[in-house]
Design an enzyme around this catalytic site. Structure first.
Site, PDB file in Angstrom:
ATOM      1  N   SER A 150       5.129   5.186   8.964  1.00  0.00           N
ATOM      2  CA  SER A 150       4.600   4.966   7.618  1.00  0.00           C
ATOM      3  C   SER A 150       5.616   5.408   6.575  1.00  0.00           C
ATOM      4  CB  SER A 150       3.301   5.740   7.413  1.00  0.00           C
ATOM      5  OG  SER A 150       2.902   5.685   6.048  1.00  0.00           O
ATOM      6  N   LYS A 188       4.934   3.602  17.446  1.00  0.00           N
ATOM      7  CA  LYS A 188       5.029   2.631  16.357  1.00  0.00           C
ATOM      8  C   LYS A 188       6.208   2.966  15.465  1.00  0.00           C
ATOM      9  CE  LYS A 188       2.180   0.142  13.012  1.00  0.00           C
ATOM     10  NZ  LYS A 188       0.794  -0.081  12.540  1.00  0.00           N
ATOM     11  N   ASN A 213       5.722  -1.520  11.392  1.00  0.00           N
ATOM     12  CA  ASN A 213       4.840  -1.171  10.283  1.00  0.00           C
ATOM     13  C   ASN A 213       5.230  -1.965   9.030  1.00  0.00           C
ATOM     14  OD1 ASN A 213       3.033   0.345   8.583  1.00  0.00           O
ATOM     15  ND2 ASN A 213       3.269   2.095   9.944  1.00  0.00           N
ATOM     16  N   ASN A 244       0.840  -1.198   0.000  1.00  0.00           N
ATOM     17  CA  ASN A 244       0.000   0.000   0.000  1.00  0.00           C
ATOM     18  C   ASN A 244       0.873   1.245   0.000  1.00  0.00           C
ATOM     19  OD1 ASN A 244      -0.433   1.924   2.533  1.00  0.00           O
ATOM     20  ND2 ASN A 244       0.210  -0.090   3.329  1.00  0.00           N
ATOM     21  N   PHE A 291      -1.969   8.039   4.590  1.00  0.00           N
ATOM     22  CA  PHE A 291      -2.796   8.587   5.681  1.00  0.00           C
ATOM     23  C   PHE A 291      -4.098   9.197   5.141  1.00  0.00           C
ATOM     24  CE2 PHE A 291       0.807   9.525   9.000  1.00  0.00           C
ATOM     25  CZ  PHE A 291       0.967   8.168   9.201  1.00  0.00           C
ATOM     26  N   ASN A 308       4.775   6.166   3.557  1.00  0.00           N
ATOM     27  CA  ASN A 308       4.008   6.771   2.469  1.00  0.00           C
ATOM     28  C   ASN A 308       3.737   8.261   2.639  1.00  0.00           C
ATOM     29  OD1 ASN A 308       3.746   4.233   1.116  1.00  0.00           O
ATOM     30  ND2 ASN A 308       2.199   3.667   2.638  1.00  0.00           N
ATOM     31  N   THR A 309       4.285   8.864   3.687  1.00  0.00           N
ATOM     32  CA  THR A 309       4.255  10.319   3.854  1.00  0.00           C
ATOM     33  C   THR A 309       5.703  10.791   3.849  1.00  0.00           C
ATOM     34  OG1 THR A 309       2.201  10.312   5.144  1.00  0.00           O
ATOM     35  CG2 THR A 309       3.625  12.245   5.354  1.00  0.00           C
TER      36      THR A 309
END
Length: 339
Positions: free
Chosen positions: A174, A212, A241, A108, A112, A176-177
């Site tokens: 994450s 996390k 993660n 993915n 967010f 993805n940011t």
């Protein structure tokens, strides 16, 4: 594959996910009875919170707290909603969620995507009595990370969510940011933890705060994060993660997609990071193991390796809605409690 797969797998991954959330939300709203009565055999206390069982739903599944009651009805001892940001944001362009069926994995790059903290907290405030522990996972808006105001976003999230959460998770892991994972290093991490620690007190209550981290931290990086967590009063470390690495042997045509990999291929790395975290912390900090858990044996293996709790996500895509209950029933040892 289970009976529901032909329908869901006929849809693209994100549409299937949304359909699943809607169905579980409706199921929960209809007053769905719990399949089993209370069962204390696997109850565990972590950070002063009593979890009915150690099997939790990982953040990222029910981002906007739409189906909390439905997920509890599936047998999860805890449900972690989010990641929630102070302001709504659409996330990254679609397509951004990919099944790797041959590998029993998912990639993915959601970014967010969520409807904002306030909307989710309004839903949570209206929930009926919960049959498990509710965690609220908070993050920073993309433009805040880019503008060096990420810590303010986390503080806002912690302060607003604390009155409704059984525990809070700061998600700095994450991939993805852009720039978010930089918060895992000092001095930013220490500043973040101190600010969130001050914000988590509500009505005389100190809400447990989890951190996390990413599986892509090397041992030195994990040591930095763990030391900052212990020194800053963090109550548990979530390890970990999705990964930006790609293990050898992936067979799916989607293996080259950009984003975080989760599911069965992550298991070896997740186990290794759990072992590292256990060695680094020496039991001074409860650990939550996430990544590649899809069976009772694997969940038990993580608990035996030092995890106090485990969380599931991608395995649900391939194993189906009975997975949490099957894992709980298959555990043969009650995990040790951690205050």
């Amino acid at each position: 594959m289970r009976f529901y797969h032909p329908l869901l797998f006929a849809l693209d991954a994100e549409r299937a996910h949304r359909l699943t959330i809607r169905m579980l939300a409706a199921w929960g709203a209809a007053g769905t009875p719990f399949a089993d009565g209370p069962d204390d055999r696997h109850a565990v206390t972590v950070a002063g919170v009593r979890f009915p069982n150690p099997v939790g739903l990982a953040a990222g599944v029910d981002k906007d707290a739409e189906a909390v009651t439905g997920f509890f009805a599936l047998g999860f001892g805890s449900v972690e909603v989010g990641t929630l940001t102070p302001r709504p944001q659409p996330g990254n362009p679609q397509p951004r969620l990919f099944r790797l069926v041959e590998d029993r994995a998912v990639i993915n790059r959601m970014g967010f995507n969520n409807g904002g903290l306030d909307a989710a907290l309004d839903r949570i405030a209206k929930l009926p009595k919960r049959r498990g522990v509710l965690g609220i996972n908070v993050g920073a808006n993309k433009d805040s990370v880019a503008g060096d105001s990420a810590i303010a976003d986390y503080v806002a999230g912690v302060a607003k969510a604390a009155p409704l959460a059984d525990y809070l998770t700061i998600n700095i892991s994450s991939p993805n940011t852009p720039g978010l994972r930089n918060l895992q290093a000092q001095p930013a991490l220490g500043e973040l933890i101190a600010a969130c620690d001050a914000a988590r007190h509500t009505g005389g209550k100190r809400v447990p705060l989890f951190l996390k981290v990413a599986p892509d931290l090397d041992r030195a990086g994990l040591e930095v994060a763990a030391r900052a967590a212990i020194d800053g009063g963090i109550d548990a470390l979530v390890v970990s993660n999705t990964t930006i690495s790609r293990p050898a042997g992936l067979r799916s045509g989607n293996a080259g997609e950009t984003g975080g990999l989760s599911g069965a291929p992550l298991a070896d790395l997740a186990r290794a990071k759990l072992a590292e975290a256990r060695a680094i912390t020496g039991g001074a900090l409860p650990l939550v193991s996430v990544g590649g858990i899809g069976s009772p044996d694997e969940a038990q293996r993580r608990l035996d390796a030092g995890a106090s709790l485990v969380q599931l996500y991608s395995a649900l895509v391939y194993e189906g809605p009975r997975l949490a209950r099957r894992i709980v029933k298959g555990l043969h040892r009650n995990p040790s409690s951690s205050s």
